[in-house]
Design an enzyme around this catalytic site. Sequence first.
Site, PDB file in Angstrom:
ATOM      1  CB  SER A  25      -0.963  -0.021   1.190  1.00  0.00           C
ATOM      2  OG  SER A  25      -1.900   1.019   1.099  1.00  0.00           O
ATOM      3  CG  HIS A  26      -0.030   4.066   3.005  1.00  0.00           C
ATOM      4  ND1 HIS A  26      -1.011   3.130   3.142  1.00  0.00           N
ATOM      5  CD2 HIS A  26       0.239   4.522   4.246  1.00  0.00           C
ATOM      6  CE1 HIS A  26      -1.328   3.026   4.426  1.00  0.00           C
ATOM      7  NE2 HIS A  26      -0.585   3.854   5.118  1.00  0.00           N
ATOM      8  NE  ARG A  77      -4.503   3.219   3.151  1.00  0.00           N
ATOM      9  CZ  ARG A  77      -4.489   3.203   4.466  1.00  0.00           C
ATOM     10  NH1 ARG A  77      -4.674   4.309   5.157  1.00  0.00           N
ATOM     11  NH2 ARG A  77      -4.269   2.075   5.118  1.00  0.00           N
ATOM     12  CD  GLU A 124      -9.587   2.281   8.080  1.00  0.00           C
ATOM     13  OE1 GLU A 124      -9.998   1.710   9.091  1.00  0.00           O
ATOM     14  OE2 GLU A 124      -8.568   1.936   7.472  1.00  0.00           O
TER      15      GLU A 124
END
Length: 610
Positions: A154-155, A324, A420
């Site tokens: 991911s990040h 995201r 979230e």
Amino acid sequence: MSSNIPENLKQPISLWLAQDRNEKTCKEIAELCDAENWSELHERLNSRLQFGTAGLRARMEAGFSRMNTLVVIQATQGLAQYIKKQFPDHLVAVVGHDHRFNSMDFAKATATVLLKAGFEVHYLNQGDSYVHTPMVPFTVDRVKASVGVMITASHNPKLDNGYKVYYANGCQIIPPHDSAIARSIESNLEPGNGVWDWDQTMQQAADEGKLIYGRDKMLEQYISCVKDSFVTELDSLPKGKPWFVYTPMHGVGYQVFDQIASKILQLEVNRDFLVVSEQLNPDPEFPTVQFPNPEEKGALDLAIKLAENHGIKLVIASDPDADRFSVAFKGPHGWQQLSGNDIGFLFAYYELQKYRGFDAEYQKSHPLAMLNSTVSSQMINSMAALEGFHHEDTLTGFKWIGNRALELEARGYYVPFGFEEAIGYMFPATEHDKDGISAAVVFLQAYHSWISQGKSPLDILDEASAKYGVFREYNGYYLVDEPSLTNKTFAYIREDYTPKGENYPRTIGDLQVKTFRDLTTGYQSDTPNNIPNLHVDPSSQMITIVAQPKGGGSGEHVRFTLRGSGTEPKLKVYIEAGAQSDPRARELARQTWDILREEWFNRPGLTTKF
């Protein structure tokens, strides 16, 4: 190799060299032996990288506690055996990967082990192609797979990688599957025959129809699903002049976003929107950002500069694996990056307006429900109470949000959205996981709808504060020098700070505690029998408190959660304050941070970050 190897390292070193067939990682271990770097070898070989609800994620290095090909093979062997027991008559798997270092090798190793175990594998990459993370749960749903694996971190920083697992319901795994898979991995550590022969195994499986290269077909279905599910403002979107900037943050998002923009939204790059050229192509080095996370300070600087140079007021971004989504907007006081909670509320507001346009009979048979994690803003909860729809908190992570959405849908609820605060947004029409691309499609239409009414996103947020209450956050984290410090800090709160004979502290500095929930020990102060209303996990640290400031005004309160990160060396702190005015809410949130730092976190080994 050194002849001075300590006795307690000889066995793990020999085991590693016997099991690993990757020349690079074998050489790493040998070089550490030659350098007699025993402390590093102990760190890498004495423990195993633990499999949990987040799957696996770590730095890419040799060793049982790191991300590497051997660890991926061992994890997949355990996963395959567990899934075979759950679905003995339906062995279908999905595998995809992003552009990070070693992602392709890890994906091939995963696919090979699954093929050797008798699975039909839908492989979402071919040649040098990549997929964004949401394509794996989307495909799990469409092909009715029993398991899916996405190789991505991911990040996370560039030297990390990860192994994310989706169950047959298209959601990330939750207990008890995580611990059961972990046990299965421990029972299946010896690499099987042929698991290193990726190309040969995959070619043979493709010839036999057991390996299906499904990227193009699934991408076509994904784009069609996005069109059918989310596109409602198509004819009114402006054309002919760039009105937003998009950055994929050196990740895999642009290819799919560009196809959706051109084929569905009828928006062309360089005509209707601009892309940050320096961040356009997938690059595992992430050269223009310190951390490849749109939330991090400075990550959107290039995008904002491009927008400013062309008189554009809107910037949107996805993170490297495009699950995201973030937004920056130029208002009357300059550029402002919206928080994850702000974006979450804007989506909820937009979805509520859409729902109210549905047929009355549909609304009657499908009541509206929305979800967010317990560390996210309570503004949607306040809106739900006033507007009369169902809202629930879940534990942190889309594994919980997605699974709960499925349960509500099974009961007849219409669940268009969950979120979230860590810029993750789920629109279940595509998949029950966060998705930065579908979020972008929805937000662009919402944004233009508001602008057409003469309102900006900031105007919508101001109206919400006036109607539902003023909620302001002050979130941050502490970098943890060593993992044990997180447990020691929580132990201090429970054992030293809490008065003897009490279950929790009644005051914290100038804060009066009203409710206390500990999801590690299984205690909640305001429920029958003090049983928590969310899942208890003794292996992770998480405390949530609602408090009031001493001498505070009517309606003033703070709600804060402390938790240890499952994937990063961080102790995270989420604070939200409610008050009568914006300045007071911001002041109260900041004061709470200062109180917690002084009372609980002023400890060696903890470094403050925002």
